[in-house]
Design a protein around this motif. Structure first.
Motif, short mmCIF file in Angstrom:
data_model
loop_
_atom_site.label_atom_id
_atom_site.label_comp_id
_atom_site.label_asym_id
_atom_site.label_seq_id
_atom_site.Cartn_x
_atom_site.Cartn_y
_atom_site.Cartn_z
N SER A 41 -3.02 -6.69 -2.69
CA SER A 41 -3.52 -6.89 -1.32
C SER A 41 -3.73 -8.37 -0.99
O SER A 41 -3.51 -8.79 0.14
CB SER A 41 -4.82 -6.10 -1.10
N MET A 46 -2.81 -8.28 2.90
CA MET A 46 -3.06 -7.01 3.59
C MET A 46 -4.35 -7.06 4.37
O MET A 46 -5.37 -7.54 3.87
CB MET A 46 -3.13 -5.86 2.58
N ASP A 47 -4.32 -6.51 5.59
CA ASP A 47 -5.54 -6.38 6.36
C ASP A 47 -6.31 -5.14 5.89
O ASP A 47 -5.84 -4.40 5.01
CB ASP A 47 -5.25 -6.32 7.86
N THR A 50 -4.46 -1.73 6.14
CA THR A 50 -3.40 -1.62 5.14
C THR A 50 -4.00 -1.39 3.76
O THR A 50 -3.46 -0.61 2.96
CB THR A 50 -2.49 -2.86 5.16
N CYS A 51 -5.12 -2.04 3.47
CA CYS A 51 -5.82 -1.80 2.20
C CYS A 51 -6.28 -0.35 2.10
O CYS A 51 -6.19 0.27 1.03
CB CYS A 51 -7.00 -2.74 2.04
N ARG A 53 -4.83 2.19 3.46
CA ARG A 53 -3.62 3.00 3.20
C ARG A 53 -3.19 2.86 1.74
O ARG A 53 -2.77 3.83 1.10
CB ARG A 53 -2.50 2.59 4.14
N LEU A 54 -3.27 1.65 1.19
CA LEU A 54 -2.94 1.43 -0.21
C LEU A 54 -3.87 2.24 -1.11
O LEU A 54 -3.41 2.93 -2.03
CB LEU A 54 -3.06 -0.06 -0.54
#
Length: 143
Positions: A41, A46-47, A50-51, A53-54
């Motif tokens: 991340s 990553m925002d 997005t984190c 979702r990861l």
């Protein structure tokens, strides 16, 4: 503790559009389950969404907030890698801190990444290592 790669950085990642592959496992060992994900991340900038979702992909279920331990690991990765690059720069002959570096004057990680493809900054040089290290340390503060 889980088996972790422990050296996730852009040179050790290959993304084929579907899968993320980790290369160079010589530093693998036990670590926090979030450590490698936090490193991904940080390096991929990553925002928060997005984190989430990861982490959801990792956990196999939706994640509504980024856990504090994940943010801790992001900061840890950024400052450890930043310090490593600053040390590499000094070993490469970079003069080091001039006393004029501030968070405001330090380029962001995004700005450093933008300079790399054009060749105006290379992490193979002391100056590039210094800039990358400062940008990572700056990122650790803003996470």
């Amino acid at each position: 503790m889980v088996l972790s790669h422990n050296d996730v950085n852009p040179t050790n990642l290959v993304y084929d559009g579907e899968s993320l592959l980790f290369l160079d496992w010589e530093t693998a060992g036990p670590n926090d389950p979030f450590y490698d994900l936090a490193a991904i991340s940080v390096f991929l900038r990553m925002d928060e969404v997005t984190c989430q979702r990861l982490l959801a992909a990792y956990e196999g279920e939706p994640v509504s907030t980024v856990p504090t331990r994940f943010v801790y690991n992001q900061r840890l990765v950024a400052v450890l890698c930043g310090a490593t690059f600053l040390n590499l720069a000094r070993q490469s002959g970079h003069a080091g801190a001039t006393g004029g570096e501030t968070l405001d004057s330090t380029p962001s990680l995004a700005e450093v990444y933008q300079r790399m493809p054009s060749g105006s900054l290379s992490v193979a040089t002391g100056e590039g290592q210094w800039s990358f290290g400062l940008a990572l340390v700056k990122a650790s503060v803003s996470l």
